[in-house]
Design a protein around this motif. Sequence first.
Motif, PDB file in Angstrom:
ATOM      1  N   ASP A  96       1.633   1.895  -3.661  1.00 59.52           N
ATOM      2  CA  ASP A  96       0.475   2.478  -4.285  1.00 59.52           C
ATOM      3  C   ASP A  96       0.427   4.172  -3.799  1.00 59.52           C
ATOM      4  O   ASP A  96       0.101   4.807  -4.996  1.00 59.52           O
ATOM      5  CB  ASP A  96      -0.743   1.872  -3.973  1.00 59.52           C
ATOM      6  CG  ASP A  96      -0.831   0.215  -4.490  1.00 59.52           C
ATOM      7  OD1 ASP A  96      -0.107   0.138  -5.357  1.00 59.52           O
ATOM      8  OD2 ASP A  96      -1.488  -0.450  -4.043  1.00 59.52           O
ATOM      9  N   GLU A  97       0.298   4.156  -2.600  1.00 56.64           N
ATOM     10  CA  GLU A  97       0.147   5.506  -2.171  1.00 56.64           C
ATOM     11  C   GLU A  97       1.214   6.685  -3.007  1.00 56.64           C
ATOM     12  O   GLU A  97       1.025   7.568  -3.335  1.00 56.64           O
ATOM     13  CB  GLU A  97       0.058   5.466  -0.773  1.00 56.64           C
ATOM     14  CG  GLU A  97      -1.109   5.201  -0.076  1.00 56.64           C
ATOM     15  CD  GLU A  97      -0.765   5.289   1.440  1.00 56.64           C
ATOM     16  OE1 GLU A  97      -0.275   5.768   2.106  1.00 56.64           O
ATOM     17  OE2 GLU A  97      -1.509   4.403   2.103  1.00 56.64           O
TER      18      GLU A  97
ATOM     19  N   LYS B  78       2.954   5.949  -5.489  1.00 58.05           N
ATOM     20  CA  LYS B  78       2.832   6.215  -6.930  1.00 58.05           C
ATOM     21  C   LYS B  78       1.521   7.213  -7.356  1.00 58.05           C
ATOM     22  O   LYS B  78       1.521   7.879  -8.174  1.00 58.05           O
ATOM     23  CB  LYS B  78       2.254   4.763  -7.541  1.00 58.05           C
ATOM     24  CG  LYS B  78       3.544   3.858  -7.914  1.00 58.05           C
ATOM     25  CD  LYS B  78       4.823   4.669  -8.411  1.00 58.05           C
ATOM     26  CE  LYS B  78       4.567   4.546 -10.025  1.00 58.05           C
ATOM     27  NZ  LYS B  78       5.572   4.889 -10.911  1.00 58.05           N
ATOM     28  N   THR B  79       0.368   7.159  -6.405  1.00 59.65           N
ATOM     29  CA  THR B  79      -0.614   8.111  -6.682  1.00 59.65           C
ATOM     30  C   THR B  79      -0.171   9.515  -6.280  1.00 59.65           C
ATOM     31  O   THR B  79      -0.558  10.373  -7.191  1.00 59.65           O
ATOM     32  CB  THR B  79      -1.835   7.568  -5.450  1.00 59.65           C
ATOM     33  OG1 THR B  79      -2.147   6.456  -6.027  1.00 59.65           O
ATOM     34  CG2 THR B  79      -2.918   8.655  -5.695  1.00 59.65           C
TER      35      THR B  79
ATOM     36  N   SER C  95       0.919  -1.071   0.016  1.00 55.75           N
ATOM     37  CA  SER C  95      -0.117  -0.119  -0.047  1.00 55.75           C
ATOM     38  C   SER C  95       0.702   1.276   0.039  1.00 55.75           C
ATOM     39  O   SER C  95       0.324   2.380  -0.595  1.00 55.75           O
ATOM     40  CB  SER C  95      -1.025   0.054   1.388  1.00 55.75           C
ATOM     41  OG  SER C  95      -0.366   0.186   2.321  1.00 55.75           O
TER      42      SER C  95
END
Length: 157
Positions: free
Chosen positions: A51-52, A54-55, A48
Amino acid sequence: MAEAKYKMSRERYEEIQRELDYLQTVREKEVSELIKEARSYGDLSENSEYDEAKTEQGKLYSKIAEYKNLLENAEIVEKTSRAGVIGIGSKVLVLDVELGEEAEYQIVGSQEANPMTGRISDDSPFGRGLIGRKIGETVMVEAPAGELQFEILNVSY
């Protein structure tokens, strides 16, 4: 089709330039470090933090692209200095004829507008109605609530 021009003061242009410089140097390095750190945690499919990061990187690149577009299509508007005539940069004291209330606004380019702080865009119906007017004139403005009438009490720069 030509890109739209974004009217703004020299101060606003320089503010956007400084923010863009910050995003492209300091912030980009910070996000890059977040991604690097998240990768070190192993399996990316269940990571996670990765993912965070990359966001966050996507948001950063989007903001950088937005600022570049603003700067590339900026139209620097100099403040009007014709005595008593409203232009961009003018501070205008008006009287709402119906309510009998006074309010002060500053006419600015669309990139600087913030109606909550009294900064009205020259592209707004109210801004367009005031541009070129003088003290003592009455202006009718079409608004969602109907037609509003304002008397211009004072103009300053």
